[in-house]
Write an enzyme that holds these catalytic residues in place. Structure first.
Site, mmCIF file in Angstrom:
data_model
loop_
_atom_site.group_PDB
_atom_site.id
_atom_site.type_symbol
_atom_site.label_atom_id
_atom_site.label_comp_id
_atom_site.label_asym_id
_atom_site.label_seq_id
_atom_site.Cartn_x
_atom_site.Cartn_y
_atom_site.Cartn_z
ATOM 1 N N GLY A 64 -12.278 3.889 6.234
ATOM 2 C CA GLY A 64 -12.739 2.793 7.095
ATOM 3 C C GLY A 64 -13.903 3.192 7.991
ATOM 4 N N TYR A 65 -13.746 2.923 9.281
ATOM 5 C CA TYR A 65 -14.829 3.149 10.242
ATOM 6 C C TYR A 65 -14.790 4.546 10.859
ATOM 7 C CZ TYR A 65 -15.185 -1.899 9.775
ATOM 8 O OH TYR A 65 -15.325 -3.165 9.258
ATOM 9 N N ASN A 114 0.834 -1.196 0.000
ATOM 10 C CA ASN A 114 0.000 0.000 0.000
ATOM 11 C C ASN A 114 0.881 1.263 0.000
ATOM 12 O OD1 ASN A 114 -1.504 2.192 0.878
ATOM 13 N ND2 ASN A 114 -2.856 0.936 2.159
ATOM 14 N N LYS A 130 0.440 3.646 2.987
ATOM 15 C CA LYS A 130 1.039 3.148 4.221
ATOM 16 C C LYS A 130 2.558 3.344 4.183
ATOM 17 C CE LYS A 130 -1.168 -0.240 6.677
ATOM 18 N NZ LYS A 130 -1.592 -1.611 6.961
ATOM 19 N N ASP A 177 -0.731 -4.747 11.560
ATOM 20 C CA ASP A 177 -2.122 -5.124 11.312
ATOM 21 C C ASP A 177 -2.993 -4.274 12.235
ATOM 22 O OD1 ASP A 177 -3.939 -6.603 9.803
ATOM 23 O OD2 ASP A 177 -4.287 -8.000 11.448
ATOM 24 N N HIS A 219 -4.404 5.293 16.884
ATOM 25 C CA HIS A 219 -3.771 4.035 17.288
ATOM 26 C C HIS A 219 -2.483 3.824 16.493
ATOM 27 C CE1 HIS A 219 -6.631 3.792 14.093
ATOM 28 N NE2 HIS A 219 -6.188 2.609 13.683
HETATM 29 P P1 IMP Z 1 -4.978 -2.289 8.047
HETATM 30 O O1 IMP Z 1 -4.538 -3.519 8.777
HETATM 31 O O2 IMP Z 1 -4.222 -1.056 8.457
HETATM 32 O O3 IMP Z 1 -5.026 -2.489 6.557
HETATM 33 O O4 IMP Z 1 -6.497 -2.004 8.511
HETATM 34 C C1 IMP Z 1 -7.531 -2.976 8.319
HETATM 35 C C2 IMP Z 1 -8.895 -2.323 8.355
HETATM 36 O O5 IMP Z 1 -9.169 -1.779 9.650
HETATM 37 C C3 IMP Z 1 -9.072 -1.152 7.399
HETATM 38 O O6 IMP Z 1 -9.429 -1.590 6.105
HETATM 39 C C4 IMP Z 1 -10.215 -0.368 8.069
HETATM 40 O O7 IMP Z 1 -11.462 -0.941 7.780
HETATM 41 C C5 IMP Z 1 -9.930 -0.581 9.555
HETATM 42 N N1 IMP Z 1 -9.098 0.532 10.071
HETATM 43 C C6 IMP Z 1 -7.788 0.471 10.459
HETATM 44 N N2 IMP Z 1 -7.354 1.682 10.866
HETATM 45 C C7 IMP Z 1 -8.400 2.524 10.737
HETATM 46 C C8 IMP Z 1 -8.573 3.927 10.988
HETATM 47 O O8 IMP Z 1 -7.663 4.656 11.408
HETATM 48 N N3 IMP Z 1 -9.800 4.428 10.731
HETATM 49 C C9 IMP Z 1 -10.829 3.677 10.265
HETATM 50 N N4 IMP Z 1 -10.726 2.381 9.994
HETATM 51 C C10 IMP Z 1 -9.517 1.790 10.233
#
Ligand code: IMP
Length: 192
Positions: free
Chosen positions: A150-151, A10, A13, A69, A177
């Site tokens: 995301g959320y 990504n 990221k 993750d 976080h």
């Molecule tokens: P990843 O492991 O960073 O790819 O996050 C996995 C999933 O968690 C994302 O696709 C979002 O749905 C959710 N997520 C992780 N971090 C955030 C955030 O900061 N805001 C909102 N959703 C999050």
């Protein structure tokens, strides 16, 4: 210069990691620099998924490797969406995920939740380190706001009355976080 491989494809990221490591003078690589298949995230918790990803990279390059993750854990749903955060709904889009979450929370009074980021760092000598950052908050009763991803439109951090998607991205990025977890990694490297 110390090399570090970030287990991600990504570009956003990677950019975040680039700015985190800027002052540490690392040479940064990502999965785009290696010929390897994607790793399936089959574990039932964030850290073990990060370990799976980090170890897969380590098998093709014996350098310092970092994998993360993240996700959302809702108390009333026994920690769901958890490791399924990205593909919680069938469609797997942010909108469909949020709609599913709202529906499941429709009659819930207990709305506490947390975002979590875990990082697995495999040092050049093979030592495995764990880092974690979290952000506590509540699941709102409707999607509000346009920022973030995301959320974010459903998550109100403790001490705020607006969702992360309504807050300025600078405010979110300072308390998130992810930022808290990244800071621990930076502290670790700075103390070496
Ligand atoms: P990843 O492991 O960073 O790819 O996050 C996995 C999933 O968690 C994302 O696709 C979002 O749905 C959710 N997520 C992780 N971090 C955030 C955030 O900061 N805001 C909102 N959703 C999050």
């Amino acid at each position: 210069m110390k090399k570090i491989i970030i287990a991600t494809r990504n570009p956003d990221k990677l950019q975040e990691y680039q700015s985190m490591f800027e002052h540490l003078k690392f040479e940064l690589f990502s999965l785009a620099d290696f010929d390897m298949p994607d790793v399936e995230e089959t574990a039932d918790n964030f850290f073990d998924n990060a370990v799976l990803k980090a170890k897969a990279v380590r098998r093709v390059a014996r350098e310092c490797v970092l994998a993360d993750d993240s996700g959302l854990e809702v108390n009333a749903l026994n920690g769901l969406p958890g490791v399924k955060s990205k593909r919680f709904s069938e469609a797997g889009t942010d909108r469909a995920n949020n709609e599913k979450l709202l529906k499941l929370m429709e009659n819930e009074v207990e709305r506490q939740a947390r975002f979590v980021t875990t990082i697995c760092l495999i040092e050049k000598n093979g030592d495995i380190k764990r880092f974690e950052g979290e952000l506590h908050g509540y699941i709102h009763t409707a999607c509000e706001g346009e920022n973030g991803f995301g959320y974010d439109p459903l998550f109100i951090p403790v001490g705020y009355t607006k969702t992360l998607a309504e807050l300025d991205s600078e405010i979110k990025n300072k308390m998130s976080h992810r930022a808290r977890c990244f800071q621990q990694v930076v502290d670790h490297f700075e103390s070496e």
